[in-house]
Design a protein around this motif. Structure first.
Motif, short mmCIF file in Angstrom:
data_model
loop_
_atom_site.label_atom_id
_atom_site.label_comp_id
_atom_site.label_asym_id
_atom_site.label_seq_id
_atom_site.Cartn_x
_atom_site.Cartn_y
_atom_site.Cartn_z
N GLU A 156 0.82 -1.23 0.00
CA GLU A 156 0.00 0.00 0.00
C GLU A 156 0.85 1.27 0.00
O GLU A 156 0.34 2.36 0.20
CB GLU A 156 -0.96 0.04 1.20
N MET A 231 -9.50 5.65 17.79
CA MET A 231 -8.86 5.41 19.07
C MET A 231 -9.46 6.27 20.19
O MET A 231 -9.38 5.92 21.36
CB MET A 231 -7.34 5.66 18.96
N THR A 256 -11.47 2.91 12.40
CA THR A 256 -10.14 3.19 11.85
C THR A 256 -9.28 1.94 12.00
O THR A 256 -9.61 1.03 12.75
CB THR A 256 -9.46 4.35 12.60
N ARG A 257 -8.17 1.95 11.32
CA ARG A 257 -7.30 0.76 11.37
C ARG A 257 -6.73 0.51 12.77
O ARG A 257 -6.75 -0.64 13.22
CB ARG A 257 -6.17 0.92 10.34
N ILE A 271 -12.39 1.25 7.55
CA ILE A 271 -12.58 2.19 6.43
C ILE A 271 -11.25 2.88 6.16
O ILE A 271 -10.56 3.29 7.09
CB ILE A 271 -13.68 3.20 6.80
N GLY A 272 -10.92 3.01 4.89
CA GLY A 272 -9.69 3.74 4.54
C GLY A 272 -8.91 3.04 3.47
O GLY A 272 -9.40 2.11 2.81
N GLN A 273 -7.69 3.48 3.32
CA GLN A 273 -6.82 3.00 2.24
C GLN A 273 -6.70 1.48 2.22
O GLN A 273 -6.71 0.86 1.17
CB GLN A 273 -5.44 3.63 2.44
N GLY A 275 -8.79 -0.45 4.00
CA GLY A 275 -10.10 -0.98 4.35
C GLY A 275 -11.05 -0.71 3.20
O GLY A 275 -10.68 -0.79 2.03
N GLY A 287 -14.08 10.39 17.54
CA GLY A 287 -12.74 10.11 18.09
C GLY A 287 -11.77 9.62 17.03
O GLY A 287 -10.97 8.73 17.26
N ILE A 288 -11.87 10.23 15.86
CA ILE A 288 -10.99 9.88 14.72
C ILE A 288 -10.17 11.12 14.38
O ILE A 288 -10.72 12.21 14.21
CB ILE A 288 -11.85 9.45 13.50
N GLY A 290 -8.32 11.82 11.64
CA GLY A 290 -8.45 12.32 10.26
C GLY A 290 -7.17 12.16 9.46
O GLY A 290 -6.87 12.98 8.58
N GLN A 293 -4.89 8.34 5.38
CA GLN A 293 -5.23 6.95 5.03
C GLN A 293 -6.66 6.61 5.43
O GLN A 293 -7.25 5.70 4.89
CB GLN A 293 -4.27 5.96 5.71
N HIS A 294 -7.21 7.31 6.40
CA HIS A 294 -8.61 7.10 6.75
C HIS A 294 -9.51 7.95 5.85
O HIS A 294 -10.51 7.46 5.31
CB HIS A 294 -8.87 7.45 8.22
N ILE A 307 -16.72 14.37 15.56
CA ILE A 307 -16.71 14.67 17.00
C ILE A 307 -15.30 14.39 17.48
O ILE A 307 -14.80 13.25 17.35
CB ILE A 307 -17.69 13.75 17.77
N ASP A 326 -16.04 15.67 24.12
CA ASP A 326 -15.71 14.29 24.48
C ASP A 326 -16.78 13.34 23.91
O ASP A 326 -17.98 13.53 24.16
CB ASP A 326 -15.68 14.21 26.02
N VAL A 327 -16.34 12.32 23.17
CA VAL A 327 -17.30 11.37 22.58
C VAL A 327 -18.18 10.71 23.65
O VAL A 327 -19.32 10.36 23.38
CB VAL A 327 -16.62 10.25 21.75
C1 LIG Z 1 0.10 2.05 4.70
C2 LIG Z 1 -0.91 2.52 5.71
C3 LIG Z 1 -2.24 2.21 5.51
C4 LIG Z 1 -3.21 2.64 6.44
N1 LIG Z 1 -4.52 2.34 6.21
C5 LIG Z 1 -5.45 2.83 7.06
C6 LIG Z 1 -6.84 2.59 6.84
O1 LIG Z 1 -7.25 1.92 5.88
N2 LIG Z 1 -7.73 3.13 7.68
C7 LIG Z 1 -7.35 3.90 8.78
O2 LIG Z 1 -8.24 4.36 9.51
N3 LIG Z 1 -6.05 4.10 9.03
C8 LIG Z 1 -5.10 3.60 8.22
N4 LIG Z 1 -3.79 3.80 8.50
C9 LIG Z 1 -3.45 4.44 9.79
C10 LIG Z 1 -3.54 5.96 9.75
O3 LIG Z 1 -2.31 6.49 9.31
C11 LIG Z 1 -3.84 6.53 11.16
O4 LIG Z 1 -2.85 6.06 12.06
C12 LIG Z 1 -5.21 6.15 11.70
O5 LIG Z 1 -6.21 6.46 10.77
C13 LIG Z 1 -5.50 6.91 12.99
O6 LIG Z 1 -6.57 6.29 13.65
P1 LIG Z 1 -7.40 7.07 14.76
O7 LIG Z 1 -7.91 8.34 14.19
O8 LIG Z 1 -8.38 6.10 15.30
O9 LIG Z 1 -6.34 7.30 15.93
P2 LIG Z 1 -5.55 8.57 16.37
O10 LIG Z 1 -4.77 9.15 15.25
O11 LIG Z 1 -4.82 8.15 17.60
O12 LIG Z 1 -6.67 9.65 16.74
C14 LIG Z 1 -7.54 9.56 17.83
C15 LIG Z 1 -8.34 10.86 17.86
O13 LIG Z 1 -9.30 10.77 18.87
C16 LIG Z 1 -9.38 12.04 19.55
N5 LIG Z 1 -9.88 11.72 20.89
C17 LIG Z 1 -9.24 11.07 21.90
N6 LIG Z 1 -10.05 10.92 22.96
C18 LIG Z 1 -11.23 11.52 22.63
C19 LIG Z 1 -12.45 11.70 23.30
N7 LIG Z 1 -12.66 11.21 24.53
N8 LIG Z 1 -13.44 12.37 22.66
C20 LIG Z 1 -13.25 12.88 21.40
N9 LIG Z 1 -12.11 12.72 20.73
C21 LIG Z 1 -11.12 12.04 21.31
C22 LIG Z 1 -7.98 12.57 19.50
O14 LIG Z 1 -8.00 14.00 19.63
C23 LIG Z 1 -7.50 12.10 18.14
O15 LIG Z 1 -7.78 13.08 17.16
C24 LIG Z 1 -2.82 3.38 7.59
C25 LIG Z 1 -1.46 3.70 7.77
C26 LIG Z 1 -0.52 3.26 6.85
C27 LIG Z 1 0.92 3.62 7.07
#
Ligand SMILES: Cc1cc2nc3c(=O)[nH]c(=O)nc-3n(C[C@H](O)[C@H](O)[C@H](O)COP(=O)(O)OP(=O)(O)OC[C@H]3O[C@@H](n4cnc5c(N)ncnc54)[C@H](O)[C@@H]3O)c2cc1C
Length: 352
Positions: A156, A231, A256-257, A271-273, A275, A287-288, A290, A293-294, A307, A326-327
């Motif tokens: 990928e 996350m 998310t991944r 969902i994403g690149q 997914g 709680g994503i 952005g 890759q997502h 959110i 907060d979610v």
């Molecule tokens: C080759 C490759 C392919 C990938 N493919 C995918 C893919 O298909 N899909 C994908 O999703 N990712 C993919 N990724 C991973 C991507 O780069 C990110 O790491 C991932 O999308 C981040 O996931 P996240 O937003 O859940 O986590 P994080 O980046 O950790 O973000 C968590 C967010 O939640 C917020 N948050 C925390 N607590 C709370 C709360 N209580 N209330 C509200 N907000 C809160 C934080 O402010 C933060 O913005 C790939 C990466 C690579 C290198």
């Protein structure tokens, strides 16, 4: 020797037009078929050629009419009891007969479980190349008319564009959600060509004895609403809240991944690149962060609500509505509101 032999192959010059194989189950077309007709229309217009569709099944004339409404100029309709349930052999046999007759230069199929199975069988039988699971499809204008079928490669990290220079049709499967369907226009006119189905039941090796629906099946592809978590949901219990909200809104749960990798939810929800690519009417990102890759997997959604407790989270750049918070407070409030509205709706129905 092998190299020299490959160069001797003549590119067939009698193939023209773009053919989309429409996938339907029980008379209900998969939305990827209409998305492919949308992209097929753009490609056919660029080549100055016609857009064809192939509908296979039993009692599926309505689907054929829909294919015209979604952009096909000609629809081949193979309607026969042997095609009632999808089976590789009769579907591939029928599609190959249509391809040999219609001679399209390009043939596109949805990269669903069924489409992947069917496209491989057809490509083998017509002895052409197939680029599977594309996320971009375009075409070089005449005179080359080459299909530019692109998909992630090398774990990928790269996008590879694959050409099929010597065989026709040029075949590709494309992931659901990556292309936009044209608006449905029931007044559109097109040609309906009924094709005979020549394979007989006795010749087919497989029988469908029973059709059991998986109760845990996730249908992100056709869901009008997706409530997705990252996350920031804090753990699998956070996803229980999202399931409830999705249920109330008539949607599905996405993720998310990292949430999938953490084991909070099954990979079928990713969902994403790496997914799925989705285009729901409403996408609620909880709680994503952005990451790109997502975002590539959901930015085609009609309305995006995000959110996040971080006001600078990149997800807000693609969101139509931003909720900074907060979610664990916002999602329960949304659930309460959705329940209240569902109750009001039920009362209104009861009152007549
Ligand atoms: C080759 C490759 C392919 C990938 N493919 C995918 C893919 O298909 N899909 C994908 O999703 N990712 C993919 N990724 C991973 C991507 O780069 C990110 O790491 C991932 O999308 C981040 O996931 P996240 O937003 O859940 O986590 P994080 O980046 O950790 O973000 C968590 C967010 O939640 C917020 N948050 C925390 N607590 C709370 C709360 N209580 N209330 C509200 N907000 C809160 C934080 O402010 C933060 O913005 C790939 C990466 C690579 C290198």
């Amino acid at each position: 020797m092998a190299k020299g032999k490959a160069q001797e192959v003549q590119v067939p010059t009698d193939h023209e037009g773009v053919l989309i194989i429409v996938e339907q189950h029980g008379g209900q077309a998969k939305s990827v078929s209409w998305q492919l007709l949308g992209q097929g229309r753009r490609i056919a217009d660029k080549l100055g050629t016609r857009l064809m569709a192939l509908v296979m099944g039993h009692q599926v004339e309505e689907v054929a009419q829909e294919a015209i409404a979604y952009g096909a100029d000609v629809v081949y309709l193979a309607d026969d009891p042997v095609l009632e349930q999808y089976r590789t052999q009769p579907y591939a046999h029928t599609a190959v007969e249509v391809i040999r007759e219609a001679k399209p230069e390009i043939c596109l199929v949805g990269a669903t479980y069924t489409g992947r199975d069917l496209a491989g069988a057809i490509a083998t039988l017509v002895e052409t190349g197939l680029t599977a699971d594309c996320t971009q499809i375009d075409v070089e204008p005449p005179p080359s008319r080459l299909l530019l079928a692109s998909r992630p490669a090398m774990g990928e990290k790269l996008m590879a564009t694959i050409l099929c220079k010597q065989r026709r049709p040029q075949m590709a499967t494309a992931r659901p959600g990556v292309f936009e369907a044209l608006p449905k226009d029931p007044s559109r006119q097109g040609e309906l060509v009924r094709v005979p189905v020549t394979i007989r039941e006795e010749e087919i090796a497989a029988r469908v004895l029973e059709f059991i629906r998986d109760p845990n099946r996730v249908n992100l592809e056709d869901a009008p609403v997706i409530v997705a978590g990252g996350m920031g949901m804090g753990g699998p219990e956070g996803f229980e809240m999202l399931r409830e909200l999705a249920r109330l809104l008539g949607g599905e749960v996405g993720a998310t991944r990292p949430a999938v990798d953490a084991g909070w939810i099954d990979r079928a929800h990713q969902i994403g690149q790496t997914g799925q690519t989705v285009r729901p009417k409403l996408y609620i990102a909880c709680g994503i962060s952005g990451a790109v890759q997502h975002v590539v997997g959901m930015e085609g959604s009609q309305v995006i609500v995000a959110i996040n407790q971080d006001p600078d989270a990149p997800i807000f750049q693609v969101a139509d509505y931003r909720i900074v918070g907060d979610v664990h407070q916002i999602v329960p409030a949304l659930i309460e509101e959705a329940r209240r509205r569902a109750l009001v709706g039920e009362e209104a129905v009861a009152r007549g």
